[in-house]
Each structure stands twice: as structure tokens, then as C-alpha cells.
Write a protein that holds these residues in place. Sequence first.
Motif, PDB file in Angstrom:
ATOM      1  N   ILE A 198      -6.420  -5.184  -1.756  1.00 40.34           N
ATOM      2  CA  ILE A 198      -5.423  -3.946  -2.047  1.00 40.34           C
ATOM      3  C   ILE A 198      -6.331  -2.623  -2.459  1.00 40.34           C
ATOM      4  CG2 ILE A 198      -3.473  -3.021  -3.000  1.00 40.34           C
ATOM      5  CD1 ILE A 198      -2.491  -5.852  -2.916  1.00 40.34           C
ATOM      6  N   GLU A 199      -7.017  -2.765  -3.548  1.00 34.67           N
ATOM      7  CA  GLU A 199      -8.025  -1.838  -4.103  1.00 34.67           C
ATOM      8  C   GLU A 199      -8.769  -1.044  -3.273  1.00 34.67           C
ATOM      9  OE1 GLU A 199      -7.311  -4.868  -5.656  1.00 34.67           O
ATOM     10  OE2 GLU A 199      -5.660  -4.036  -6.962  1.00 34.67           O
ATOM     11  N   GLN A 200      -9.339  -1.891  -2.524  1.00 34.66           N
ATOM     12  CA  GLN A 200     -10.275  -1.568  -1.476  1.00 34.66           C
ATOM     13  C   GLN A 200      -9.596  -0.636  -0.348  1.00 34.66           C
ATOM     14  OE1 GLN A 200     -12.482  -5.166  -0.581  1.00 34.66           O
ATOM     15  NE2 GLN A 200     -14.067  -4.356  -1.384  1.00 34.66           N
ATOM     16  N   VAL A 201      -8.414  -1.162  -0.018  1.00 34.41           N
ATOM     17  CA  VAL A 201      -7.762  -0.163   1.100  1.00 34.41           C
ATOM     18  C   VAL A 201      -7.213   1.057   0.458  1.00 34.41           C
ATOM     19  CG1 VAL A 201      -5.601  -0.238   2.394  1.00 34.41           C
ATOM     20  CG2 VAL A 201      -6.919  -2.255   2.276  1.00 34.41           C
ATOM     21  N   MET A 202      -6.667   1.099  -0.804  1.00 38.09           N
ATOM     22  CA  MET A 202      -6.182   2.289  -1.621  1.00 38.09           C
ATOM     23  C   MET A 202      -7.506   3.119  -1.664  1.00 38.09           C
ATOM     24  SD  MET A 202      -2.998   1.955  -2.442  1.00 38.09           S
ATOM     25  CE  MET A 202      -2.908   3.546  -4.093  1.00 38.09           C
ATOM     26  N   ALA A 203      -8.568   2.733  -1.839  1.00 37.15           N
ATOM     27  CA  ALA A 203      -9.612   3.519  -2.387  1.00 37.15           C
ATOM     28  C   ALA A 203     -10.022   4.388  -0.894  1.00 37.15           C
ATOM     29  CB  ALA A 203     -11.064   2.970  -2.783  1.00 37.15           C
ATOM     30  N   GLN A 204     -10.074   3.640   0.252  1.00 33.75           N
ATOM     31  CA  GLN A 204     -10.107   4.229   1.511  1.00 33.75           C
ATOM     32  C   GLN A 204      -9.168   5.077   1.868  1.00 33.75           C
ATOM     33  OE1 GLN A 204     -11.804   1.201   4.201  1.00 33.75           O
ATOM     34  NE2 GLN A 204     -11.521   2.603   6.184  1.00 33.75           N
ATOM     35  N   ILE A 205      -7.997   4.918   1.567  1.00 34.11           N
ATOM     36  CA  ILE A 205      -6.983   5.899   1.950  1.00 34.11           C
ATOM     37  C   ILE A 205      -7.126   7.048   1.007  1.00 34.11           C
ATOM     38  CG2 ILE A 205      -4.368   6.176   2.111  1.00 34.11           C
ATOM     39  CD1 ILE A 205      -4.383   3.338   3.000  1.00 34.11           C
ATOM     40  N   GLU A 206      -7.691   6.964  -0.284  1.00 33.12           N
ATOM     41  CA  GLU A 206      -7.271   8.108  -1.137  1.00 33.12           C
ATOM     42  C   GLU A 206      -8.556   9.017  -0.635  1.00 33.12           C
ATOM     43  OE1 GLU A 206      -7.069   6.482  -4.903  1.00 33.12           O
ATOM     44  OE2 GLU A 206      -5.256   6.400  -5.088  1.00 33.12           O
ATOM     45  N   GLU A 207      -9.682   8.298  -0.005  1.00 35.59           N
ATOM     46  CA  GLU A 207     -10.894   9.301   0.583  1.00 35.59           C
ATOM     47  C   GLU A 207     -10.294   9.904   1.681  1.00 35.59           C
ATOM     48  OE1 GLU A 207     -14.476   6.956   1.813  1.00 35.59           O
ATOM     49  OE2 GLU A 207     -14.542   6.191  -0.285  1.00 35.59           O
ATOM     50  N   LEU A 208      -9.346   9.204   2.451  1.00 32.75           N
ATOM     51  CA  LEU A 208      -9.002   9.893   3.780  1.00 32.75           C
ATOM     52  C   LEU A 208      -7.966  11.083   3.274  1.00 32.75           C
ATOM     53  CD1 LEU A 208      -8.262   6.724   5.825  1.00 32.75           C
ATOM     54  CD2 LEU A 208      -9.856   8.691   6.301  1.00 32.75           C
ATOM     55  N   ILE A 248       0.851  -1.295  -0.120  1.00 30.07           N
ATOM     56  CA  ILE A 248      -0.128  -0.003  -0.014  1.00 30.07           C
ATOM     57  C   ILE A 248       0.737   1.112   0.124  1.00 30.07           C
ATOM     58  CG2 ILE A 248      -1.785   1.349   1.406  1.00 30.07           C
ATOM     59  CD1 ILE A 248      -2.895  -1.074   0.194  1.00 30.07           C
ATOM     60  N   ALA A 249       1.895   1.213   0.830  1.00 30.81           N
ATOM     61  CA  ALA A 249       2.643   2.724   0.916  1.00 30.81           C
ATOM     62  C   ALA A 249       3.520   2.763  -0.502  1.00 30.81           C
ATOM     63  CB  ALA A 249       3.857   2.438   1.998  1.00 30.81           C
ATOM     64  N   SER A 250       3.893   1.519  -1.046  1.00 31.26           N
ATOM     65  CA  SER A 250       4.638   1.971  -2.399  1.00 31.26           C
ATOM     66  C   SER A 250       3.756   2.377  -3.396  1.00 31.26           C
ATOM     67  CB  SER A 250       5.152   0.442  -2.766  1.00 31.26           C
ATOM     68  OG  SER A 250       5.586   0.498  -3.817  1.00 31.26           O
ATOM     69  N   ARG A 251       2.520   1.927  -3.514  1.00 32.48           N
ATOM     70  CA  ARG A 251       1.495   2.258  -4.524  1.00 32.48           C
ATOM     71  C   ARG A 251       0.916   3.701  -4.152  1.00 32.48           C
ATOM     72  NH1 ARG A 251      -2.602  -2.329  -6.399  1.00 32.48           N
ATOM     73  NH2 ARG A 251      -0.989  -4.071  -6.490  1.00 32.48           N
ATOM     74  N   LEU A 252       1.093   3.881  -3.077  1.00 32.42           N
ATOM     75  CA  LEU A 252       0.532   5.314  -2.448  1.00 32.42           C
ATOM     76  C   LEU A 252       1.405   6.181  -3.054  1.00 32.42           C
ATOM     77  CD1 LEU A 252      -2.117   6.102  -1.284  1.00 32.42           C
ATOM     78  CD2 LEU A 252      -0.985   6.140   0.737  1.00 32.42           C
ATOM     79  N   ALA A 304      -1.282   5.339  16.959  1.00 32.60           N
ATOM     80  CA  ALA A 304      -1.226   6.524  17.299  1.00 32.60           C
ATOM     81  C   ALA A 304      -2.621   7.193  17.863  1.00 32.60           C
ATOM     82  CB  ALA A 304      -0.736   7.904  16.458  1.00 32.60           C
ATOM     83  N   GLU A 305      -2.867   7.806  18.583  1.00 26.95           N
ATOM     84  CA  GLU A 305      -4.305   8.278  19.199  1.00 26.95           C
ATOM     85  C   GLU A 305      -5.012   8.899  18.084  1.00 26.95           C
ATOM     86  OE1 GLU A 305      -4.256  10.534  22.605  1.00 26.95           O
ATOM     87  OE2 GLU A 305      -3.326   9.059  23.851  1.00 26.95           O
ATOM     88  N   ASP A 306      -4.295   9.536  17.289  1.00 29.41           N
ATOM     89  CA  ASP A 306      -5.100  10.002  16.230  1.00 29.41           C
ATOM     90  C   ASP A 306      -5.129   9.420  14.690  1.00 29.41           C
ATOM     91  OD1 ASP A 306      -2.386  10.518  15.964  1.00 29.41           O
ATOM     92  OD2 ASP A 306      -2.520  12.673  15.379  1.00 29.41           O
ATOM     93  N   ALA A 307      -4.446   8.106  14.935  1.00 31.39           N
ATOM     94  CA  ALA A 307      -4.428   7.226  13.500  1.00 31.39           C
ATOM     95  C   ALA A 307      -5.947   6.650  13.340  1.00 31.39           C
ATOM     96  CB  ALA A 307      -3.552   6.108  13.925  1.00 31.39           C
ATOM     97  N   ILE A 308      -6.035   6.369  11.899  1.00 30.60           N
ATOM     98  CA  ILE A 308      -7.287   5.776  11.467  1.00 30.60           C
ATOM     99  C   ILE A 308      -7.052   4.262  11.194  1.00 30.60           C
ATOM    100  CG2 ILE A 308      -8.872   5.760   9.566  1.00 30.60           C
ATOM    101  CD1 ILE A 308      -8.362   8.764   9.809  1.00 30.60           C
ATOM    102  N   THR A 309      -7.728   3.225  12.010  1.00 31.92           N
ATOM    103  CA  THR A 309      -7.674   2.032  11.842  1.00 31.92           C
ATOM    104  C   THR A 309      -8.202   1.407  10.473  1.00 31.92           C
ATOM    105  OG1 THR A 309      -6.975   1.796  14.154  1.00 31.92           O
ATOM    106  CG2 THR A 309      -7.687  -0.564  12.723  1.00 31.92           C
ATOM    107  N   ILE A 310      -7.564   0.822   9.731  1.00 30.41           N
ATOM    108  CA  ILE A 310      -8.017   0.072   8.829  1.00 30.41           C
ATOM    109  C   ILE A 310      -7.846  -1.512   8.736  1.00 30.41           C
ATOM    110  CG2 ILE A 310      -8.214  -0.226   6.053  1.00 30.41           C
ATOM    111  CD1 ILE A 310      -7.565   2.643   5.911  1.00 30.41           C
ATOM    112  N   ASP A 311      -9.113  -2.322   8.962  1.00 29.66           N
ATOM    113  CA  ASP A 311      -8.699  -3.519   9.177  1.00 29.66           C
ATOM    114  C   ASP A 311      -9.115  -4.546   7.709  1.00 29.66           C
ATOM    115  OD1 ASP A 311      -8.965  -6.273   9.515  1.00 29.66           O
ATOM    116  OD2 ASP A 311     -10.220  -6.285  11.356  1.00 29.66           O
TER     117      ASP A 311
END
Length: 234
Positions: free
Chosen positions: A216-226, A22-26, A203-210
Motif C-alpha cells: 500500500i505504501e508503494q502505491v501511495m508513494a507512486q500516486i503522490e508523485e503523480l 488507497i482512496a481513503s488514505r489519499l 480512461a484513455e488518459d488514466a495511468i495504470t498501476i498494477d
Amino acid sequence: MLSAARPVITIDGPSGSGKGTIASRLAQRLGFTLLDSGALYRVLGLAALRAGLKPEEDQEAIAALAADLPIHFGRAVTDAPWKDDSVWLGAEEVSLAIRTDEASAWASLVAAIPAVRASLLQRQRDFLGDAGLVADGRDMGTTVFPEAPLKVFLTASVEARAERRHKQLIAKGIDAILSALLRELQERDARDTQRSASPLRAAEDAITIDSTDMSIEQVMAQIEELIAIKIGKH
Ligand code: DC
């Protein structure tokens, strides 16, 4: 100093959660620099192993080694950073050597030494150059970049992570036993979360994605929204 022009996105989480992919694609999609902090601990683990240093007995010597270690990433010297993921220790390419089981275990052991973490702190912060940064690790959001505007904690059940690793290894033609991979992950999780220096935690202000049931595409889409919400258009 962090600024809106060169934002930092931190992605922390346990082994096998998909952080690296995810980090590399982002980073590729955003044109940001990528910091694979685990690779720094892996190179140090390998160097300590080769130097015959023992993580329990030789903590000072390993911290001294960390301070002077000539580590660099191939991508740092190319125009298209994401095209070259090679990792170097001096003139030697160690991209594969740092991924062996032995090097992984040593990375986790040297990463538990407080003086080692202190020694590598500034080096990690120095990755924030003129572009933004995607920082992948265990304590990117809690310790290394506490002011990052977007912090993601990416996790998945240990069973799902073991299954993913099993599939990857089998696809590469490497024999692997699922139950052994599960046990290894559980051991690394325990070491990474229970150490006193910068343990793995959100971190206290982190957003957790399970990502247990996500692609991978769904995780990417969620991070792009964030990113759109927290950082703005990129
Ligand atoms: O992400 P990875 O599996 O390549 O990390 C290798 C080891 O380094 C792992 O045991 C956890 C440790 N690590 C750490 O303690 N802090 C980080 N920021 C990144 C990795």
C-alpha cells in the motif's frame, strides 16, 4: 466545473485492487472529500433486495428507487471526514449490511442497469464541494469526472486480489475458502467489465498501476508523485 483549487483524483479498478484503502488514505492525507461510489450501488442493491425488486424485471422501479434513496455517509457530517466511514440508509446504519455477499451481488446487478447509472450520476458529481475530491469506483475517470486532472486505474492479478481478501477475512475471524473467493471475483469482474452501461475500463488518459507485487505504501508513494506532476503541491 472542475478547477485547480478543487481538483478531482479518480481511482478506478476491479474489486479487491486496494482502491478503497488507497482512496481513503489519499483523501485523509490531502484533506479532500471522499466519494466511495461503490457504496451508493451497494445501498441501492440492499434497498432493492429488501423491497423485493428483481434487477432483471424491475429496472424502472429500481431506477426510481435510486432517484429518491436517502443515502448519506457519516463522514459527510463530521469535522474529520475520514474518521467516520459509516454509511446510512435513512436513519439506519447499513455499513455492515451492504458488505454481505448477497448485497455485493445485488450491487453488481443494479449497477448494470443504465437508468440506475443515469439516476446516480449527478448525485456523484455533487460530492465535489469546496475541497478537492478523491473518487473511487469503476467509471469515475470515464463517465462521472471525465475532466479530472489525475486518473489512476489501480489493478492487480485476480489471484493476488483473492489472496488479499482471503487474508482480510481470516484476520477478522471469518472462515473463507480461497478458491470460492477467486471464483466470486472472476464473476464480478466479468459482470463489471462486460455490461454495456459504463463498463469497468481505464480512461484513455488514466495511468495504470498494477499493485500485484506492491505494498500500500508503494502505491501511495507512486500516486503522490503523480499528484506532484499533474496537480502540483498539496
Ligand atoms: O467498489 P465496490 O466493490 O464497493 O462496488 C460495488 C459494486 O458496484 C461492484 O459490483 C461494481 C459496482 N460499481 C459500479 O458499477 N460503478 C462504480 N462507480 C462503483 C461500483
